[in-house]
Enzyme design. Structure first.
Site, PDB file in Angstrom:
ATOM      1  N   LYS A 176      51.153  36.851  42.840  1.00 58.55           N
ATOM      2  CA  LYS A 176      50.335  37.881  43.474  1.00 58.55           C
ATOM      3  C   LYS A 176      51.115  38.688  44.518  1.00 58.55           C
ATOM      4  O   LYS A 176      50.954  39.906  44.621  1.00 58.55           O
ATOM      5  CB  LYS A 176      49.094  37.246  44.105  1.00 58.55           C
ATOM      6  N   GLU A 211      44.918  38.453  52.910  1.00 54.59           N
ATOM      7  CA  GLU A 211      44.318  39.768  52.681  1.00 54.59           C
ATOM      8  C   GLU A 211      43.144  39.972  53.616  1.00 54.59           C
ATOM      9  O   GLU A 211      42.482  39.009  54.040  1.00 54.59           O
ATOM     10  CB  GLU A 211      43.783  39.888  51.253  1.00 54.59           C
ATOM     11  N   HIS A 227      33.957  32.517  42.374  1.00 57.22           N
ATOM     12  CA  HIS A 227      35.053  33.360  41.882  1.00 57.22           C
ATOM     13  C   HIS A 227      35.184  33.355  40.358  1.00 57.22           C
ATOM     14  O   HIS A 227      36.163  33.875  39.830  1.00 57.22           O
ATOM     15  CB  HIS A 227      36.385  32.951  42.521  1.00 57.22           C
ATOM     16  N   ARG A 248      47.046  40.003  29.474  1.00 62.42           N
ATOM     17  CA  ARG A 248      46.495  39.450  28.230  1.00 62.42           C
ATOM     18  C   ARG A 248      45.171  40.133  27.935  1.00 62.42           C
ATOM     19  O   ARG A 248      44.692  40.959  28.718  1.00 62.42           O
ATOM     20  CB  ARG A 248      46.257  37.946  28.374  1.00 62.42           C
TER      21      ARG A 248
END
Length: 620
Positions: free
Chosen positions: A116, A200, A235, A297
């Protein structure tokens, strides 16, 4: 075009790939573990190869076994589906090194987007907006605390190598940061073997919006518009839709342009998804949507993009992998209507969404929806793999019509004895806030009380069961006067047992559910839920039966509940004992107000038909 294709996956996505490959005249090869030998995808492929035990780490996650299967069957290409090895750059390289076609993203692109922090750095360099935060190499806990303080709370700690909601912690205040960091690192190390994190800014009222992109080996990249995946639980996506509600043309143009720019920055080929987080507190705006990550993907939710664009994304994958240019240019693509997808899982919302495994004695889906499923009636949900039973996909001219269709589709699901989230999905799709597009990633948590069942059968279930128990031969002399009352309209009352609960039901409403005999059990299906039901057997229950208070076993069975003790005062219709026979529970009720004079029933006892269980005396 590829002529033979090995599918390095299982279940629903394997069947999905087989359908398109068959239409294109491509021979397919399935691989399967012990647990999947009898699965539909194995039967539907042109050839199948056994690759090992049920555990994925000993079968589907072993590259050498997949490659050996491809060589043994003469497969020309390998499609990884999603999950398992689909984003494993080393496996992709091994496939190519073996002289086979890899139907997936280039290994370099997989690596570029696999971490990430590195992916965000690439996006910053490509002028793609990213969420404010810290992406650096310094992992000192005190330093990370100062970065979080500078960003401003709430913040989100995320594992650099994370995915699937693991290795993520929201922190609302500085004094909670250290413990959250330690917890996040432990989870990340256990799940990914890498405890590094990034930080973040946590977006309040966030929307999860992603863009489907596609690239080819000729340098072309297009987008196929956006999907909204904001309805999530822990999530994990629950309901997805396309396009995103509240998205105006200018914001869509900016968002999709950023997604294409992201794909171009890594020379992307094949199907990919650029995921964004949006601050929708004041509506969707281009300057409040930031890059999160890229999935290199095909996505689980790809059918809704297919529905609104009229394109087959698996066909696109196969054509691009064969060296062909993209089937459509950007100007050839447009949005038609609205599509939604719900993920039907083998889990029980009433018990905290615990997984539910076992045989699928009943598995029926409603008409009017596209069903992508990896299992079939008579099969089994095993504990070895993802518990998704099916995806229910609907497409309509408008969003309200699509939401209504999805709610109806989920409500019409019939599964037994495995428990599912169908009722939960139906309530979510029918919720007023969902209907008006007031959604964000906190929707399910916020509305949990209205969405998660408490296990109590609703009034409609009692009416349906009571109606089903009524005699059908109304012309017979022994039933013709059922419900008769002198000088009053007939009243029909039925003593009913549903899942161990009992009621004497007065029929005064519709019976909207369905009933069926499944594997020797009498079942009621309503709004995506399922219950055992039957008559509540009791002397005098629902009528003027014997008045001696002798409660006898109506059939051989086992006592599974005793609710009273000798000397207890009981009321007419009160449950006394529950008898289990032929896999169905029969509740025995008090025939009148009285006192328990004798109690013969004991939990676990096997009793024969006619055995005395309880004797209730009338009050003096």
């Amino acid at each position: 075009m590829i002529e033979s294709l090995l599918i390095a996956n299982r279940g629903e996505i394997a069947r999905r790939i087989i359908r398109t490959a068959r239409r294109l005249g491509i021979r397919t090869v399935a691989v399967h573990s012990d647990a999947d030998a009898a699965m539909p995808f194995v039967r539907e492929a042109d050839a199948a190869v056994y690759i090992g035990p049920a555990a994925a780490r000993e079968s589907y996650l072993v590259p050498e076994k997949i490659l050996d299967a491809a060589r043994a069957t003469g497969a020309q290409a390998i499609h990884p589906g999603y999950g398992f090895l689909s984003e494993n750059a080393d496996f992709a390289e091994a496939v190519q090194a073996a002289g086979l076609v890899w139907v997936g993203a280039p290994p370099a692109a997989i690596r570029a987007m696999g971490l990430k922090d590195a992916a965000k750095a690439l996006m910053i360099e490509a002028s793609v907006p990213v969420t404010p935060g810290y992406l650096g190499e310094n992992q000192d806990a005190a330093f990370l605390q100062t970065q979080a303080d500078a960003i401003g709370y709430p913040v989100l700690i995320k594992a650099v190598a994370g995915g699937g909601g693991k290795g993520m912690r929201r922190v609302d205040a500085a004094d909670a940061f250290a413990d959250a960091l330690e917890s996040c690192r432990r989870e990340a190390a256990a799940a990914f073997g890498d405890d590094r994190v990034l930080i973040e800014k946590y977006i309040l009222g966030p929307r999860h919006i992603e863009v489907q992109v596609f690239g080819d080996s000729h340098g072309n990249v297009v987008h196929l518009f956006e999907r909204d995946c904001s309805l999530q639980r822990r999530h994990q996506k629950v309901i997805e839709e396309a396009p995103a509600p509240g998205m105006d043309a200018d914001t869509r143009a900016a968002l999709c342009a950023a997604a294409v720019k992201a794909a171009q920055a890594i020379d992307y080929i094949g199907a990919g998804t650029i995921e964004f987080i949006a601050d929708a507190s004041e509506g969707l705006r281009a300057d409040r949507i930031w890059f999160m990550e890229m999935n290199t993907r095909l996505q689980v939710e790809h059918p809704i993009t297919e529905a609104i664009t009229g394109q087959d994304l698996v066909e696109w994958q196969l054509r691009v992998a064969s060296g062909e240019p993209l089937p459509r240019r950007q100007d050839d693509l447009a949005i038609t209507g609205w599509a939604m997808e719900a993920r039907l899982y083998a889990e029980n919302p009433a018990t905290g969404f615990l997984p539910s495994t076992g045989p699928l004695d009943r598995l029926r889906f409603p008409t009017g929806a596209r069903i992508d499923s990896g299992v079939e009636e008579g099969g089994e949900v095993t504990p070895h793999y993802d518990p998704m039973i099916a995806k229910l996909i609907v497409h309509a001219a408008t969003r309200p019509a699509a939401a209504a269709a999805l709610a109806a589709a989920c409500a019409g699901v019939q599964v037994w004895p495995v428990r599912t989230n169908a009722g939960f999905l139906a309530r979510a799709a029918a919720h007023p806030d969902f209907g008006t597009g007031r959604i964000d990633t906190g929707f399910i948590e916020r509305h949990a009380a209205a969405l998660i069942p408490d296990g109590t059968p609703p009034a409609a279930a009692w009416q349906t069961a009571a109606t089903a128990l009524l005699p059908t031969d109304t012309d017979a002399p022994w039933t013709a006067l059922a419900g008769f009352r002198a000088n009053a309209a007939p009243e029909r009352r039925v003593a009913v047992a549903i899942a161990g609960e009992t009621q004497v039901v007065t029929l005064d409403g519709p019976a909207p559910g369905a009933v069926a005999e499944v594997a020797g059990e009498t079942l009621l299906f309503l709004n995506g839920e399922a219950w055992r039901y039957g008559p509540a057997v009791a002397a005098g229950a629902g009528g003027d039966g014997p008045s001696d208070g002798m409660i006898l076993a109506p059939m051989p069975g086992r006592v599974v509940a005793v609710d009273v003790a000798e000397g207890d005062t009981v009321s007419r219709g009160q449950r006394l004992v529950v008898l289990e026979a032929m896999k169905m529970e029969q509740a025995l009720l008090a025939p009148f107000d009285g006192v328990v004079a004798t109690l013969k029933a004991t939990i676990g006892a096997q009793v024969s038909e006619g055995s005395l269980l309880v004797h209730v005396d009338k009050p003096v």
